[in-house]
Write a protein that holds these residues in place. Structure first.
Motif, mmCIF file in Angstrom:
data_model
loop_
_atom_site.group_PDB
_atom_site.id
_atom_site.type_symbol
_atom_site.label_atom_id
_atom_site.label_comp_id
_atom_site.label_asym_id
_atom_site.label_seq_id
_atom_site.Cartn_x
_atom_site.Cartn_y
_atom_site.Cartn_z
ATOM 1 N N SER A 188 1.024 -1.124 -0.478
ATOM 2 C CA SER A 188 0.000 -0.026 -0.150
ATOM 3 C C SER A 188 0.917 1.497 -0.301
ATOM 4 O O SER A 188 2.180 1.268 -0.007
ATOM 5 C CB SER A 188 -1.199 0.043 0.790
ATOM 6 N N GLY A 189 0.429 2.174 -0.166
ATOM 7 C CA GLY A 189 0.668 3.568 0.067
ATOM 8 C C GLY A 189 1.624 3.779 0.847
ATOM 9 O O GLY A 189 2.753 3.801 1.088
ATOM 10 N N GLY A 190 1.393 3.718 2.024
ATOM 11 C CA GLY A 190 1.760 3.700 3.708
ATOM 12 C C GLY A 190 2.665 3.282 3.248
ATOM 13 O O GLY A 190 3.999 3.519 4.109
ATOM 14 N N GLN A 191 2.589 1.395 3.381
ATOM 15 C CA GLN A 191 3.571 0.761 3.058
ATOM 16 C C GLN A 191 5.025 1.489 2.601
ATOM 17 O O GLN A 191 6.382 0.676 3.165
ATOM 18 C CB GLN A 191 3.312 -0.701 3.112
ATOM 19 N N ARG A 202 7.048 3.528 3.727
ATOM 20 C CA ARG A 202 7.644 3.572 4.952
ATOM 21 C C ARG A 202 9.149 3.077 4.262
ATOM 22 O O ARG A 202 10.199 3.282 5.264
ATOM 23 C CB ARG A 202 7.650 2.285 5.875
ATOM 24 N N VAL A 209 -4.262 -5.801 0.355
ATOM 25 C CA VAL A 209 -3.244 -5.982 0.758
ATOM 26 C C VAL A 209 -3.673 -4.774 1.881
ATOM 27 O O VAL A 209 -4.444 -4.357 1.793
ATOM 28 C CB VAL A 209 -2.918 -4.220 0.099
ATOM 29 N N ARG A 210 -2.691 -5.331 3.132
ATOM 30 C CA ARG A 210 -3.079 -5.020 4.309
ATOM 31 C C ARG A 210 -2.270 -4.015 4.669
ATOM 32 O O ARG A 210 -1.575 -3.676 3.879
ATOM 33 C CB ARG A 210 -1.935 -6.423 5.596
ATOM 34 N N GLU A 211 -2.519 -3.186 5.510
ATOM 35 C CA GLU A 211 -1.989 -1.520 5.644
ATOM 36 C C GLU A 211 -0.874 -1.528 6.811
ATOM 37 O O GLU A 211 -0.838 -2.904 7.903
ATOM 38 C CB GLU A 211 -2.802 -1.131 6.366
ATOM 39 N N ALA A 212 0.528 -1.428 6.601
ATOM 40 C CA ALA A 212 1.266 -1.418 7.363
ATOM 41 C C ALA A 212 0.931 -0.631 9.726
ATOM 42 O O ALA A 212 -0.187 0.540 9.004
ATOM 43 C CB ALA A 212 2.347 -0.289 7.024
#
Lengths: 251, 282
Positions: free
Chosen positions: A143-146, A149, B279-282
């Motif tokens: 995902s975008g947030g991952q 990071r 897709v799992r979020e972090a």
């Protein structure tokens, strides 16, 4: 007092005869978490480009870690997470491990290979940003947030003294923005990394940063978040040169 | 079935050369595909043809013997440097460098071909590849090129990957983007010149891109994609050369059709194994 990580002295820059930055004087204290805010076209990105040596100032000088920028060689001590990190080629088949290892390319140097110690450092950095479970996943599947990071880890792997982030939370949802700031605060307080974050999200910024600089061609404000919050709408209109609606977060 | 390839020396040279280009073409191709430069190979192969035509023309008119391989290589390398220069001139329209060089290559080829009084079988072999055209001399030269290329890619692997993934980040961190890019494009020119004997001018770019396109569907990570495309490249060359020889078809055609079959299989395989997952979020 310790010398600042970055110092701008009377820096001006014009693009096609239009002043983008005029007589900028400002410094980033070591260990601070500075939020750089200002309207679009106000010169935030130009300031970052000047800092990174991608463009040269018309006037004035820039010091990085106590050295004139033109003589500065330790670029691996300055990490940069670009806005474009959001729009990279998603189909590029690189694993998280591979992407983070790219951060070491310049440091390791030409004609040399990554050692076992480098590989351990890469894994521990991935762990530091909480992505160890995904180390061998393709970055395009995250995902975008991952992904953001992972890009931070790519800079962190060099143990930077200063980490610059240009609009890193564009396209990341609210909950993950909060977790993202938690990560940044941890890097700032636990690891002592100086942070410079460019954003137009002033609401979230004033909650987390230790210093705020507001730029619109000139440096209009430089101080603590509390002082910034005490500015009246009239002051802000003056800063921005037109009436503004403060971006607030009521959650 | 392989017996002829061991019995006849010219076939053995073709076969061994095929094995070499089955490695180096997809190896360079991996970088070409991820940098979205797939048409670059086409432009350079046409410039290589101009070099070969120039060599044939000199040979025919003045009996000056330039090995066509070297003529092609020289033109290809000069063409690659010109493409880089043109990309600098047209910064906002970098892709325009490719049609300029491609048409320039075809134009020059035509001029040299007609000055040399037209087509001959040798030229036909260069266009579509040949199983019988590889001399011992060619084989040794191509082996040298292949060793050089594998060595350079190994030495500059991390810079090439870093640059291909994110040019801005690479430049900021202090990698000499321009020099590495020039190195890369010159290597591409060499690979093309080396591969043309077997796959031909018109189809050399296919051997650089199709195995990569197939492995992209299946691989996890860049290194894995690179190795998988070499495996696919080798498969295509081996099956293509043998079937081309027994069916009397230029190997360019059979190698490319095998590559396309592998590509289709990989797409189908991905469809069968791919499960939609959140897709799992972090």
């Amino acid at each position: 007092m310790e010398s600042p990580v970055v110092r701008f002295k009377d820096v001006s820059y014009a693009y096609e005869q239009k002043n983008v930055l005029t007589k900028i004087n400002f410094s980033i204290p070591k260990g601070s978490f500075m939020g750089l805010i200002g309207p679009n076209g106000g010169g935030k990105t130009t300031l970052i480009k000047l800092l990174l040596g991608l463009i040269n100032p018309d006037e004035g000088s820039i010091d990085l870690l106590d050295q004139p920028r033109d003589k500065f060689k330790e670029w691996n001590k300055i990490g940069f997470v670009s806005q474009k990190a959001n729009s990279f080629n998603k189909g590029f088949p690189a694993t998280v491990f591979e992407v983070v290892s790219m951060g070491l390319t310049a440091k390791v140097g030409y004609l040399k290979f990554l050692t076992k110690a480098h590989k351990e450092k890469i894994l521990s950095t991935i762990d530091q940003v909480g992505m160890l479970d995904y180390a061998y996943q393709n970055i395009g599947n995250l995902s975008g947030g991952q992904q953001q990071r992972v890009f931070i880890a790519r800079s962190l792997v060099n143990n930077p003294e200063l980490l610059i982030l240009d609009e890193p939370t564009v396209g990341v949802d609210y909950e993950n923005v909060q977790r993202f700031y938690e990560l940044l605060n941890r890097l700032n307080t636990d690891y002592g990394i100086t942070l410079l974050l460019v954003t137009h999200d002033t609401g979230t910024m004033t909650e987390h940063a230790t210093d705020i600089a507001c730029i619109n061609t000139r440096l209009h404000f430089h101080g603590k978040p509390e002082e910034y919050n005490n500015l009246t709408d009239r002051d802000l209109s003056k800063l921005y040169g037109h009436p503004v609606n403060l971006v607030t977060h009521d959650h | 079935m392989l017996a002829d390839f061991f019995e006849y020396e010219f076939l053995r040279h073709t076969f061994l050369t095929g094995l070499l280009i089955g490695v180096i073409a997809p190896l360079l191709g991996t970088f070409i595909v991820v940098r979205r430069l797939s048409l670059l190979a086409d432009a350079l192969s046409h410039v290589t043809l101009a070099g070969i035509a120039f060599g044939l023309f000199l040979d025919k008119k003045f009996a000056v013997g330039i090995t066509p391989l070297y003529g092609g290589m020289a033109f290809s390398v000069v063409g690659s440097i010109l493409i880089e220069k043109l990309r600098g001139v047209y910064q906002a329209y970098q892709e325009i460098a490719i049609p300029i060089i491609l048409s320039g290559g075809v134009g020059l080829s035509l001029i040299f071909i007609s000055l040399a009084d037209g087509f001959n079988t040798e030229l036909f072999n260069y266009l579509f590849g040949s199983v019988s055209a590889v001399s011992k001399q060619d084989f040794l030269s191509i082996a040298g090129i292949a060793i050089f290329i594998v060595l350079i890619i190994t030495l500059f692997y991390k810079e090439l990957v870093t640059l291909s993934f994110d040019e801005e980040h690479a430049t900021v961190s202090g990698i000499h983007a321009k020099r590495i890019h020039l190195l890369f494009i010159v290597l591409t020119a060499l690979v093309i010149a080396a591969s043309i004997r077997i796959v031909g001018v018109l189809l050399v770019s296919a051997l650089m891109t199709l195995p990569v396109a197939a492995s992209m569907r299946l691989a996890r990570g860049f290194k894995q994609m690179m190795f998988l495309s070499i495996v696919f490249g080798e498969l295509a060359v081996i099956i293509g050369l043998i079937s081309g020889y027994y069916l009397s078809i230029p190997p360019g055609g059979t190698i490319v059709m095998v590559s396309i079959a592998i590509l289709l299989l990989s797409i189908v395989l991905k469809r069968l194994t791919w499960k939609p997952r959140k897709v799992r979020e972090a």
